[in-house]
Design an enzyme around this catalytic site. Structure first.
Site, PDB file in Angstrom:
ATOM      1  N   HIS A 128       8.404 -15.760 -15.285  1.00 54.54           N
ATOM      2  CA  HIS A 128       8.674 -16.609 -14.121  1.00 54.54           C
ATOM      3  C   HIS A 128       7.635 -16.355 -13.046  1.00 54.54           C
ATOM      4  CE1 HIS A 128      10.972 -12.872 -13.798  1.00 54.54           C
ATOM      5  NE2 HIS A 128      10.774 -12.927 -12.492  1.00 54.54           N
TER       6      HIS A 128
HETATM    7  P1  AMP Z   1      11.407 -10.440 -10.603  1.00 53.70           P
HETATM    8  O1  AMP Z   1      11.587  -9.159  -9.874  1.00 53.70           O
HETATM    9  O2  AMP Z   1      10.010 -10.968 -10.548  1.00 53.70           O
HETATM   10  O3  AMP Z   1      11.943 -10.359 -12.021  1.00 53.70           O
HETATM   11  O4  AMP Z   1      12.273 -11.511  -9.825  1.00 53.70           O
HETATM   12  C1  AMP Z   1      13.460 -12.055 -10.291  1.00 53.70           C
HETATM   13  C2  AMP Z   1      13.955 -13.045  -9.276  1.00 53.70           C
HETATM   14  O5  AMP Z   1      15.025 -13.738  -9.866  1.00 53.70           O
HETATM   15  C3  AMP Z   1      14.473 -12.415  -8.001  1.00 53.70           C
HETATM   16  O6  AMP Z   1      13.784 -12.958  -6.879  1.00 53.70           O
HETATM   17  C4  AMP Z   1      15.963 -12.778  -7.977  1.00 53.70           C
HETATM   18  O7  AMP Z   1      16.411 -13.067  -6.687  1.00 53.70           O
HETATM   19  C5  AMP Z   1      16.016 -13.981  -8.869  1.00 53.70           C
HETATM   20  N1  AMP Z   1      17.253 -14.181  -9.596  1.00 53.70           N
HETATM   21  C6  AMP Z   1      18.042 -13.261 -10.183  1.00 53.70           C
HETATM   22  N2  AMP Z   1      19.052 -13.866 -10.845  1.00 53.70           N
HETATM   23  C7  AMP Z   1      18.881 -15.197 -10.671  1.00 53.70           C
HETATM   24  C8  AMP Z   1      19.590 -16.348 -11.110  1.00 53.70           C
HETATM   25  N3  AMP Z   1      20.678 -16.252 -11.851  1.00 53.70           N
HETATM   26  N4  AMP Z   1      19.134 -17.556 -10.733  1.00 53.70           N
HETATM   27  C9  AMP Z   1      18.019 -17.683  -9.987  1.00 53.70           C
HETATM   28  N5  AMP Z   1      17.304 -16.633  -9.536  1.00 53.70           N
HETATM   29  C10 AMP Z   1      17.724 -15.407  -9.883  1.00 53.70           C
END
Ligand code: AMP
Length: 249
Positions: A128
């Protein structure tokens, strides 16, 4: 904001790579939440044939989006050169969607400027790309830990390679004529740049900033060959060729 940084144990997270088989999405693990969010039409702000954009569930700024490929790619470690068009597409789409949202909100200043990147140590499985406005105004920004998290989002830029001269891929010269090739190679993550002639490395005549020049004041028959420039950083590799044909006087 707290006055001292959290201890290393406080910010240590169990990473998906420690918990998951990277080839398989595990839907029942918390770190697979993005796979579920991908299918949630309520969270989705854009979908096309290659990628999906969702709103981050715990936004760290007024605009915080996640751009994900539709095909399952666990993380940055799983990508290779064949994914480059997809990554470029994700960046383009992320920019377009964010700018549209910002325009709609009549955003100004840091609210209308974005950082694009992949978290160096992601917590969530499924590749992502974060698109985050630079205001960092959010209820989710409560702890130093999260502040560190934001600062830690690393942008791994693509290599930008531009051939300044010659303008064509094939150059025909006579013995004694000058030959020069020059390239501009950019990318914040400095790319490794290599020039070869018929597969053998040759040294640039000069390197100044992003400009790489190779020149021969008077070509000889042995200078004939294919000159190939390769610029490579963590995320991408760009190549370009110039074929030099040398004929007699
Ligand atoms: P990373 O640390 O790059 O893996 O970031 C993961 C991101 O996903 C974080 O900014 C979270 O706030 C976001 N996140 C976690 N769970 C969800 C979810 N179910 N839907 C959308 N965003 C999410």
């Amino acid at each position: 904001m707290a006055s001292s940084l959290p201890s290393s144990t406080a910010i240590k997270r169990n990473l998906p790579s420690e918990n998951l088989n990277e080839n398989q999405p595990k839907r029942n693990h918390w770190s697979a939440g993005l796979s579920t969010a991908l299918d949630d039409e309520g969270a989705r702000v854009h979908k096309d044939e290659l990628c999906t954009v969702i709103k981050d569930k715990y936004p760290k700024a007024r605009i915080h989006l996640l751009v994900m490929p539709n095909e399952y790619i666990a993380n940055l470690k799983s990508i290779n050169n064949t994914h480059l068009p997809l990554l470029k597409h994700m960046l383009k789409v992320g920019k377009e969607v964010a700018e549209k949202i910002a325009a709609k909100a009549d955003a100004r200043g840091s609210f209308a400027h974005f950082r694009y990147g992949y978290h160096a140590i992601p917590s969530m499985s499924l590749l992502h790309m974060h698109v985050i406005s630079q205001d960092f105004i959010s209820d989710s920004l409560k702890t130093v830990c999260i502040y560190i998290y934001i600062v830690a989002i690393q942008i791994v830029p693509l290599v930008k390679l531009t051939k300044a001269s010659p303008t064509s891929d094939v150059v025909d010269l006579k013995v004694g004529e000058p030959f020069e090739i020059s390239f501009d190679v950019g990318g914040k993550e400095a790319p490794k740049v290599q020039l070869t002639k018929d597969g053998k490395e040759v040294k640039f005549t000069s390197v100044e900033g992003t400009r790489h020049v190779y020149s021969i004041p008077e070509v000889k028959p042995e200078h004939q060959g294919v000159y190939k420039l390769t610029a490579k950083n963590k995320l991408s590799t760009e190549e370009t060729n110039v074929a030099l044909n040398v004929t007699g006087n």
